[in-house]
Scaffold this active site. Structure first.
Site, PDB file in Angstrom:
ATOM      1  N   CYS B  86      15.493  27.518   1.506  1.00 25.86           N
ATOM      2  CA  CYS B  86      16.580  28.509   1.519  1.00 25.86           C
ATOM      3  C   CYS B  86      16.065  29.936   1.401  1.00 25.86           C
ATOM      4  O   CYS B  86      16.841  30.890   1.506  1.00 25.86           O
ATOM      5  CB  CYS B  86      17.561  28.220   0.400  1.00 25.86           C
ATOM      6  SG  CYS B  86      18.118  26.510   0.431  1.00 25.86           S
ATOM      7  N   LYS B 331      28.148  31.982  -2.371  1.00 31.68           N
ATOM      8  CA  LYS B 331      29.373  31.245  -2.697  1.00 31.68           C
ATOM      9  C   LYS B 331      30.529  31.585  -1.760  1.00 31.68           C
ATOM     10  O   LYS B 331      31.201  30.681  -1.256  1.00 31.68           O
ATOM     11  CB  LYS B 331      29.779  31.566  -4.148  1.00 31.68           C
ATOM     12  CG  LYS B 331      31.099  30.942  -4.574  1.00 31.68           C
ATOM     13  CD  LYS B 331      30.999  29.430  -4.596  1.00 31.68           C
ATOM     14  CE  LYS B 331      32.361  28.752  -4.609  1.00 31.68           C
ATOM     15  NZ  LYS B 331      32.911  28.604  -3.261  1.00 31.68           N
ATOM     16  N   HIS B 335      26.235  30.398   3.227  1.00 29.74           N
ATOM     17  CA  HIS B 335      24.803  30.142   3.037  1.00 29.74           C
ATOM     18  C   HIS B 335      24.215  29.388   4.237  1.00 29.74           C
ATOM     19  O   HIS B 335      23.875  28.214   4.142  1.00 29.74           O
ATOM     20  CB  HIS B 335      24.607  29.358   1.738  1.00 29.74           C
ATOM     21  CG  HIS B 335      23.187  29.067   1.380  1.00 29.74           C
ATOM     22  ND1 HIS B 335      22.113  29.838   1.810  1.00 29.74           N
ATOM     23  CD2 HIS B 335      22.624  28.077   0.621  1.00 29.74           C
ATOM     24  CE1 HIS B 335      20.982  29.321   1.331  1.00 29.74           C
ATOM     25  NE2 HIS B 335      21.262  28.256   0.629  1.00 29.74           N
TER      26      HIS B 335
END
Lengths: 409, 409
Positions: B86, B331, B335
């Site tokens: 990520c 959030k 993402h």
């Protein structure tokens, strides 16, 4: 910007090692690399790591760099994984050079690894194929041997290159690989063997294709500010160049050259202020026999279209004018995708530090490594130079060589 | 070594876009980035590209960097793909900074992308899971929400952190995301909504977890030698830091901190000669609510164990002492793995150039971005600073702020 130096390099053997993991192979390469540094180098002195790998066969697709560096005790050290298909660790070495030149690191580990031999043939086709162009090549059934077969066909048609000339790449590289204890296919092959092998993708036969391999390789790149701590015989990274291109071969104007290699070579020669004639040896990306011939032309070792006669002349054999793939190349030494680029640098290090054993080139000063991703979607070239021959000296050497060739001409 | 500057940044919307490809999303981000450069920047001026992505759901696993750069007309430009789960494009930005500081490039494109919403739930679990530790976590059934749930449990047990404090991360980030036209979940949520959502991995519920997303983001990093061509209001990359760690959470000594983030933060603050109190805003990696709370502590925004009360105090809300995730964060904004790190830099660029619309922080001078790979196997931090406030001025600013706080204390 400050200079970068190659102070050590090492690799695992390449081959099929069902008893090893990608991590244990990486550890072997890492240990050979650190132990090769003349004055010693501790893991704790490493500021940063850059690791190349394609996909570890889907085992560990994310954080596959940190997955191996933690295994050798570098778990706190910033680690970046890079991937440019078969050029993954060639680009890792380039990024290590940038890290050093940027001033953000003094000692950088560049490495790569791959495990390929434990997969089924279908899985291998997928995990390799996804480095090729997807929509118009892979999903329409084109394999990598198929893509390179197209290049070979056009080169044969346009320049009269022969199947025998392709086979001579295999004969030469196997002759070298037979002298390399780390080679996967470390045996000699005759021209007759290479000519009579079964066809893989016409005109390429089995001896025109590299094997699938397990293996790992590492190189240690340091800054000019600390190089004296590690060696009294520094090897400078004199030139670095990279290029990219369309991922799909079908989108390019010509099939008889790899523009990414040409750009990478030009940039590296310019940065090093050298010409192809200044090189004493080269490791080029011979995933298929045609790829080595294209590299001769793309990197200026011979004129466009002349690669066939050039290999036939013996110029690139050990003892020739410019020995190419003294390690055995991808063909004989093996091609564990993510390890290959760093593995070429291992050979350059061994040659330039006089540790190449039976395949040692006579007192080499400058060597080039050339690593290609896919069918030429990316390429990277490095030129390494033994420091006692600085660039001013190299200019005089080049001048001398030019005069010599004028005399002999 | 010479300084690097952020002169432009842009992104696609984040969300589910079945009608788009990873390439078309990347093109949108690329165009928004080049168009955001105050004095203009042509594609032909780009020397190098660094692209982060996790795996494009297995479509194009190799050469996935060049696959997007060729699409926007950069097919000759050297392109390297980087992957650190990520944190892929956070590390791409860092590599772009190194490329500029190394002197090997003047104008570098750093970007990232991912397509995630067209996969089955099982495929998503695989393609995300392979960024986690494989042998002892993924193959034993541990998911990413499970790993972060373990961190949350220990933090709650050790420091008394509450579910309500976790929910406040969601409430704050949704409030910000509702002001961001690029956000995937651009709506507000009440504390009651966030508290009553179904459990995903206890103690984490749906509102404690970021969505899966499609999207792309790009940033343009240039050298001090050319920055004046592109802008009259330069934003300097004042600090860069990175850290790595074991890929598996189970191998670490503590679950209540992310050592890779701590190392990345310390390195970046030291390079920038700044302290957490000097920051005007931050974008941190809130893949799960607990991750944002850990970031507060790891990056020194509050003391260890104090993140719960810190969010409760309102300090990190828009208008608070240190607004965090003004973009909506992972959030609410979304993402898309490979895009996230570069997307945080997009928010930093918008805030520092006064283009953040309804979520604009009042005249910010310095902002931090923080991007984490996996459960903390890698982390990278950048600090950006508007140049008219140079580091000497920042020292006086810091001094003034310290004096102020002494007066008010």
């Amino acid at each position: 910007m400050r200079d970068a130096y190659l102070v050590g390099a090492g690799q695992s053997a390449y081959g099929a090692f069902p008893e090893e993991s990608y991590r244990s192979l990486f550890q072997t390469a890492f240990e050979e690399a650190t132990e090769s540094v003349p004055n010693g180098l501790e893991a704790s002195e490493i500021d940063e790591a850059v690791i190349g790998t394609l996909g570890v066969g889907g085992r560990q697709l994310g954080l596959s760099g940190p997955a191996v560096t933690e295994y050798v005790g570098l778990d706190g050290v910033p680690c970046t994984r890079v991937e440019n298909a078969c050029a993954a660790s060639g680009f890792a070495v380039r990024q290590a050079v940038q890290a050093v030149k940027s001033g953000m690191a003094d000692v950088v580990l560049a490495g790569g690894f791959e495990i390929m031999t434990d997969m089924s043939s279908d899985a291998t086709k997928y995990w390799l194929g996804v480095s090729g162009e997807t929509e118009w090549e892979r999903l329409s059934g084109t394999t990598f041997s198929g893509v390179y077969a197209q290049m070979a066909s056009v080169h044969m048609e346009k320049y009269g290159t022969t199947r025998e000339q392709l086979s001579r790449v295999a004969v030469k590289n196997h002759a070298n690989g037979a002298k390399n204890p780390h080679a996967q296919l470390g045996f000699e092959c005759s021209l007759e063997d290479a000519q009579s092998a079964p066809v893989v993708a016409d005109p390429l036969n089995l001896y025109h294709c590299c094997p699938t391999s397990d293996g790992a390789a590492c190189a240690l790149i340091v800054s000019e500010d600390v190089v004296d701590e590690y060696t009294d015989d520094p090897i400078r990274v004199a030139g670095v160049g990279a290029g990219s291109d369309t991922v799909g071969l079908f989108e390019r104007d010509s099939y008889t050259g790899v523009p990414a290699s040409q750009r990478a070579g030009e940039t590296a020669y310019e940065m090093a202020d050298l010409e192809p004639g200044d090189l004493d040896f080269a490791e080029v990306h011979d995933c298929f026999a045609i790829a080595e011939l294209l590299a001769y032309e793309d990197l200026g070792f011979c004129e466009e279209g002349e690669a066939g006669p050039f290999i036939e002349s013996g110029a690139t054999e050990l003892g020739g004018e410019l020995p190419v793939n003294t390690s055995g190349g991808l063909k004989s030494k093996g091609h564990p995708i993510g390890a290959t680029g760093a593995g070429q640098v291992v050979e350059a290090y061994k040659q330039l530090s006089g540790k190449a054993g039976d395949r040692q080139v006579d007192d080499p000063v400058r060597g080039l490594t050339h690593n290609v991703g896919g069918s030429g979607g990316a390429a990277v070239v490095h030129i390494f130079e033994r420091e006692e021959h600085s660039s001013s000296k190299s200019s005089s050497a080049r001048g001398a060589r030019e005069r010599e060739s004028e005399v002999s001409a």
